[in-house]
Each structure stands twice: as structure tokens, then as C-alpha cells.
Design a protein around this motif. Structure first.
Motif, short mmCIF file in Angstrom:
data_model
loop_
_atom_site.label_atom_id
_atom_site.label_comp_id
_atom_site.label_asym_id
_atom_site.label_seq_id
_atom_site.Cartn_x
_atom_site.Cartn_y
_atom_site.Cartn_z
N VAL A 105 83.60 26.24 46.72
CA VAL A 105 84.25 26.37 48.03
C VAL A 105 83.97 27.74 48.61
CG1 VAL A 105 86.11 24.77 47.36
CG2 VAL A 105 86.46 27.25 47.14
N LEU A 106 84.17 27.85 49.90
CA LEU A 106 84.12 29.14 50.58
C LEU A 106 85.54 29.43 51.06
CD1 LEU A 106 82.28 31.42 51.56
CD2 LEU A 106 82.12 30.21 53.72
N VAL A 107 86.10 30.55 50.60
CA VAL A 107 87.43 30.99 51.03
C VAL A 107 87.22 32.02 52.13
CG1 VAL A 107 89.59 32.09 50.31
CG2 VAL A 107 88.34 30.62 48.71
N THR A 108 87.89 31.84 53.27
CA THR A 108 87.71 32.74 54.40
C THR A 108 89.05 33.17 54.97
OG1 THR A 108 87.58 30.86 55.92
CG2 THR A 108 85.49 31.74 55.09
N ALA A 109 89.03 34.30 55.64
CA ALA A 109 90.22 34.80 56.33
C ALA A 109 89.76 35.67 57.50
CB ALA A 109 91.11 35.60 55.39
N HIS A 110 90.63 35.82 58.46
CA HIS A 110 90.37 36.69 59.61
C HIS A 110 91.31 37.88 59.50
CE1 HIS A 110 89.09 37.87 63.59
NE2 HIS A 110 90.37 38.02 63.92
N ASP A 111 90.74 39.07 59.56
CA ASP A 111 91.53 40.30 59.50
C ASP A 111 91.71 40.82 60.92
OD1 ASP A 111 92.72 42.72 59.04
OD2 ASP A 111 91.18 43.48 57.69
N PRO A 112 92.86 40.55 61.55
CA PRO A 112 93.06 40.96 62.94
C PRO A 112 93.18 42.47 63.11
CG PRO A 112 95.07 40.04 62.06
CD PRO A 112 94.02 39.85 61.01
N ASP A 113 93.42 43.18 62.02
CA ASP A 113 93.61 44.64 62.09
C ASP A 113 92.31 45.42 61.94
OD1 ASP A 113 96.35 44.27 62.35
OD2 ASP A 113 96.65 44.29 60.18
N ASP A 114 91.18 44.73 61.74
CA ASP A 114 89.91 45.41 61.51
C ASP A 114 89.08 45.44 62.79
OD1 ASP A 114 87.67 46.59 60.48
OD2 ASP A 114 87.30 45.07 58.96
N GLY A 115 89.20 46.49 63.54
CA GLY A 115 88.41 46.66 64.76
C GLY A 115 89.06 46.01 65.96
N PRO A 116 88.40 46.13 67.13
CA PRO A 116 88.98 45.65 68.38
C PRO A 116 89.23 44.14 68.42
CG PRO A 116 86.71 46.38 68.72
CD PRO A 116 87.09 46.74 67.31
N HIS A 117 88.39 43.35 67.76
CA HIS A 117 88.57 41.90 67.77
C HIS A 117 88.84 41.35 66.38
CE1 HIS A 117 87.24 41.95 71.88
NE2 HIS A 117 86.18 42.62 71.52
N GLY A 118 89.05 42.24 65.43
CA GLY A 118 89.24 41.80 64.06
C GLY A 118 87.91 41.52 63.39
N GLN A 119 87.98 41.09 62.14
CA GLN A 119 86.76 40.80 61.39
C GLN A 119 87.02 39.65 60.43
OE1 GLN A 119 84.69 44.18 59.77
NE2 GLN A 119 83.96 43.00 58.05
N ASP A 120 85.98 38.85 60.21
CA ASP A 120 86.08 37.75 59.28
C ASP A 120 85.60 38.19 57.90
OD1 ASP A 120 86.94 35.92 61.25
OD2 ASP A 120 84.89 35.65 61.92
N GLU A 167 97.63 41.18 52.45
CA GLU A 167 98.18 41.59 53.75
C GLU A 167 98.26 40.44 54.75
OE1 GLU A 167 99.25 44.72 54.41
OE2 GLU A 167 98.79 45.23 52.33
N GLN A 168 97.28 39.56 54.72
CA GLN A 168 97.15 38.47 55.69
C GLN A 168 97.50 37.14 54.98
OE1 GLN A 168 97.13 36.32 58.04
NE2 GLN A 168 95.44 37.05 59.29
N PRO A 169 98.59 36.49 55.36
CA PRO A 169 99.00 35.27 54.64
C PRO A 169 98.23 34.01 55.01
CG PRO A 169 100.55 35.75 56.39
CD PRO A 169 99.57 36.90 56.37
N LEU A 170 97.43 34.04 56.08
CA LEU A 170 96.71 32.85 56.52
C LEU A 170 95.25 32.92 56.08
CD1 LEU A 170 98.21 32.53 60.10
CD2 LEU A 170 98.83 31.22 58.05
N GLY A 198 89.65 28.19 62.74
CA GLY A 198 90.80 27.34 62.46
C GLY A 198 91.91 27.55 63.48
N GLU A 199 92.51 26.47 63.91
CA GLU A 199 93.58 26.54 64.91
C GLU A 199 94.82 27.23 64.37
OE1 GLU A 199 94.51 22.85 66.83
OE2 GLU A 199 92.39 22.29 66.93
N VAL A 200 95.11 27.07 63.10
CA VAL A 200 96.31 27.65 62.49
C VAL A 200 96.03 29.04 61.92
CG1 VAL A 200 98.04 27.36 60.67
CG2 VAL A 200 97.20 25.37 61.92
N SER A 201 94.95 29.16 61.14
CA SER A 201 94.68 30.40 60.41
C SER A 201 93.82 31.39 61.19
CB SER A 201 93.96 30.07 59.09
OG SER A 201 92.67 29.53 59.37
N GLY A 202 93.03 30.91 62.14
CA GLY A 202 92.08 31.77 62.81
C GLY A 202 90.87 32.08 61.95
#
Length: 157
Positions: free
Chosen positions: A9-24, A58-61, A98-102
Motif C-alpha cells: 500500500v501507499l500511505v499518504t498525508a497532507h501537511d497543511p503547515d508545510d509552506g504556503p499550500h502545504g505539502q504531501d 501531528e496530522q490525524p488525517l 481525498g475529500e475527507v483527508s486532503g
């Protein structure tokens, strides 16, 4: 444990605190399993101190894409610890947010799950992250799963 075949599997998350638009961020995992159907819970094992372990602390989603055999190159790219910048990992990969997790959900995956961390359990040099499944998708339900056995990606059969 290399003699135990595992799905990839590939586990992914979006870090909204990393830079102006966040980072994946993303990582390949073979230590992933269903824990419960009611409520729907899954578990992934993360190496302590890894980028994903720190981010999910830090990021629960977060999200999971169950990779098809045809996605071996994607698995290999995200398994190359420290060799590729997070900013380049998703380059040339088709995904939807993702609509829920981003978080990125890989196109062509056999299934996708969007999750929220319910519990983190320290286990030796890894952390077991248990997530509640908030959304499920079947982008490519007819493919063959990518498996990992004896240190290599394998084809079933």
C-alpha cells in the motif's frame, strides 16, 4: 519475516503547515491490515522518527491506496527512503485529493481508504497507527494486487 507475503500500500498525508499550500508526503508499506469491521479500523506500522510517523503524530488525517501489480514503480519510488524530496515524490503520478483527508489517493489503485488516527501504540522501533476508516473508494476494482515477498515485489501465481 521476509517469507511472509504481504500486500503493498501507499500511505499518504497532507501537511497543511508545510509552506504556503502545504505539502504531501507518502511512504510504501507492507505492514498494513484490517483491525475491525465495526467500527471500521485499519492499522499501519511506521518506523519511529520517519517522516510519516512524525507527520501522523501531528496530522490525524491520512489515506491508503492499495496498489495494483502495475504500480510497482510507484511502490519503489516511495520506498526509496531519503533519496527523493517529498516535493518530487508525486511528480508524474496521477492522483486525486481525498475529500475527507486532503491526502493524495493514487489513480488506478485497487482501493483507497481515508482515515483518522484513533490510537498510536509504541512497539519497539515502530509505532502502530490505528485509523478509523472515514471513506472508501474503488478506483480500479479489477486489477491484480502488488505483493512483496523475500525482499522483492512479486506477481501472484
Amino acid at each position: 519475516m521476509s517469507r511472509l507475503a504481504a500486500g503493498v500500500v501507499l500511505v499518504t498525508a497532507h501537511d497543511p503547515d508545510d509552506g504556503p499550500h502545504g505539502q504531501d508526503a507518502g511512504m510504501t508499506a507492507t505492514a498494513f491490515l484490517s483491525v475491525s469491521l465495526d467500527p471500521p479500523l485499519v492499522l499501519v506500522s511506521l518506523r519511529n522518527g520517519s517522516r510519516m510517523d512524525d507527520l501522523l503524530d501531528e496530522q490525524p488525517l491520512w489515506a491508503v491506496s492499495v496498489l495494483a501489480e502495475s504500480q510497482r514503480q510507484i511502490a519503489g519510488r516511495f520506498a526509496m527512503k531519503g533519496r527523493i524530496s517529498d516535493r518530487l515524490l508525486f511528480e508524474d503520478i496521477v492522483y486525486a485529493r481525498g475529500e475527507v483527508s486532503g491526502a493524495p489517493l493514487v489513480g488506478g489503485a485497487l482501493a483507497t481508504l481515508e482515515c483518522r488516527t484513533e490510537q498510536r501504540v509504541l512497539a519497539g522501533d515502530h509505532t502502530l497507527v490505528i485509523g478509523r476508516v472515514l471513506g472508501v473508494g474503488l478506483p480500479s476494482p479489477e486489477g491484480v494486487p502488488l505483493t512483496y515477498f523475500r525482499g522483492r515485489y512479486r506477481r501472484l501465481g
